[in-house]
Scaffold this active site. Structure first.
Site, short mmCIF file in Angstrom:
data_model
loop_
_atom_site.label_atom_id
_atom_site.label_comp_id
_atom_site.label_asym_id
_atom_site.label_seq_id
_atom_site.Cartn_x
_atom_site.Cartn_y
_atom_site.Cartn_z
N ASP A 29 0.86 -1.19 0.00
CA ASP A 29 0.00 0.00 0.00
C ASP A 29 0.90 1.24 0.00
OD1 ASP A 29 -3.21 0.60 0.97
OD2 ASP A 29 -1.76 2.24 1.09
N ILE A 30 0.50 2.22 -0.81
CA ILE A 30 1.31 3.43 -0.96
C ILE A 30 1.28 4.30 0.31
CG2 ILE A 30 -0.42 4.99 -1.96
CD1 ILE A 30 1.65 5.59 -4.19
N ASN A 85 -12.94 -2.91 2.43
CA ASN A 85 -13.92 -1.85 2.60
C ASN A 85 -14.90 -1.96 1.43
OD1 ASN A 85 -12.66 -0.71 4.91
ND2 ASN A 85 -11.16 0.29 3.58
N GLY A 91 -15.67 3.51 3.47
CA GLY A 91 -14.36 4.11 3.19
C GLY A 91 -13.68 3.58 1.96
N GLN A 92 -14.42 2.83 1.11
CA GLN A 92 -13.78 2.34 -0.12
C GLN A 92 -13.51 3.52 -1.05
OE1 GLN A 92 -16.00 -0.58 -2.40
NE2 GLN A 92 -14.24 -0.99 -3.75
N HIS A 98 -10.23 -5.31 -3.32
CA HIS A 98 -8.91 -5.55 -2.73
C HIS A 98 -9.08 -5.79 -1.24
CE1 HIS A 98 -9.76 -1.24 -2.53
NE2 HIS A 98 -9.06 -1.22 -1.41
N HIS A 100 -7.03 -5.53 2.41
CA HIS A 100 -5.88 -4.98 3.13
C HIS A 100 -5.37 -6.05 4.09
CE1 HIS A 100 -6.90 -0.61 2.25
NE2 HIS A 100 -8.05 -1.19 1.98
P1 AMP Z 1 -9.78 1.56 0.08
O1 AMP Z 1 -9.92 2.91 0.73
O2 AMP Z 1 -10.21 0.42 0.96
O3 AMP Z 1 -10.43 1.54 -1.29
O4 AMP Z 1 -8.24 1.33 -0.11
C1 AMP Z 1 -7.49 1.90 -1.14
C2 AMP Z 1 -6.05 1.79 -0.73
O5 AMP Z 1 -5.27 1.91 -1.90
C3 AMP Z 1 -5.58 2.88 0.25
O6 AMP Z 1 -5.05 2.25 1.41
C4 AMP Z 1 -4.51 3.62 -0.56
O7 AMP Z 1 -3.42 4.02 0.25
C5 AMP Z 1 -4.08 2.58 -1.58
N1 AMP Z 1 -3.56 3.10 -2.84
C6 AMP Z 1 -4.09 4.05 -3.63
N2 AMP Z 1 -3.35 4.23 -4.74
C7 AMP Z 1 -2.32 3.33 -4.65
C8 AMP Z 1 -1.21 3.02 -5.47
N3 AMP Z 1 -0.98 3.66 -6.63
N4 AMP Z 1 -0.35 2.06 -5.07
C9 AMP Z 1 -0.57 1.41 -3.90
N5 AMP Z 1 -1.60 1.66 -3.06
C10 AMP Z 1 -2.46 2.62 -3.43
#
Ligand code: AMP
Length: 111
Positions: A29-30, A85, A91-92, A98, A100
């Site tokens: 995760d970024i 999520n 919070g999605q 995906h 976490h």
């Molecule tokens: P969600 O809020 O459950 O949809 O999670 C989305 C997740 O994607 C968040 O934890 C972000 O930090 C992560 N995210 C968004 N863009 C990227 C990216 N380019 N590379 C890796 N993680 C990302």
């Protein structure tokens, strides 16, 4: 419309890969919220858990198995969280399914 994860799966956006096979990709995760924060996703474009069709259910089992493997590799098998999520109210933010995988510190109870 493609999401950022769709672009990552297509190789058009960079990522740090943790695991990959024909069906599943796992990336760092970024914006990690814990020492281990990995996103495990099917390559198939499925918006979220609520959109899963019966024929896609094996992907969920495979993701659980891959989460086990990664947890062992990262040494967090004694305590981690695997969560998804589903929808804006949860919070999605990225509408490509995906999970976490979070661990590496003591995790509080869910709020
Ligand atoms: P969600 O809020 O459950 O949809 O999670 C989305 C997740 O994607 C968040 O934890 C972000 O930090 C992560 N995210 C968004 N863009 C990227 C990216 N380019 N590379 C890796 N993680 C990302």
């Amino acid at each position: 419309m493609s999401t950022v994860f769709g672009l990552i799966i297509e190789g058009k956006v960079p990522c740090t890969k943790v695991f990959e096979n024909e069906r599943i990709l796992a990336i760092e995760d970024i914006h990690p919220v814990a020492p281990v924060h990995i996103l495990i996703m099917p390559k198939k474009a499925i918006a979220n858990l609520q959109s899963i069709q019966p024929k896609d259910l094996p992907l969920i089992a495979e993701i659980a198995q891959i989460a086990q493997q990664i947890a062992e590799e990262k040494g967090i098998e004694e305590g981690y969280r695997l969560l998804t999520n589903n929808g804006p109210d949860a919070g999605q933010t990225v509408f490509h399914l995906h999970f976490h995988l979070i661990g590496g510190r003591v995790l509080g109870h869910l709020g």
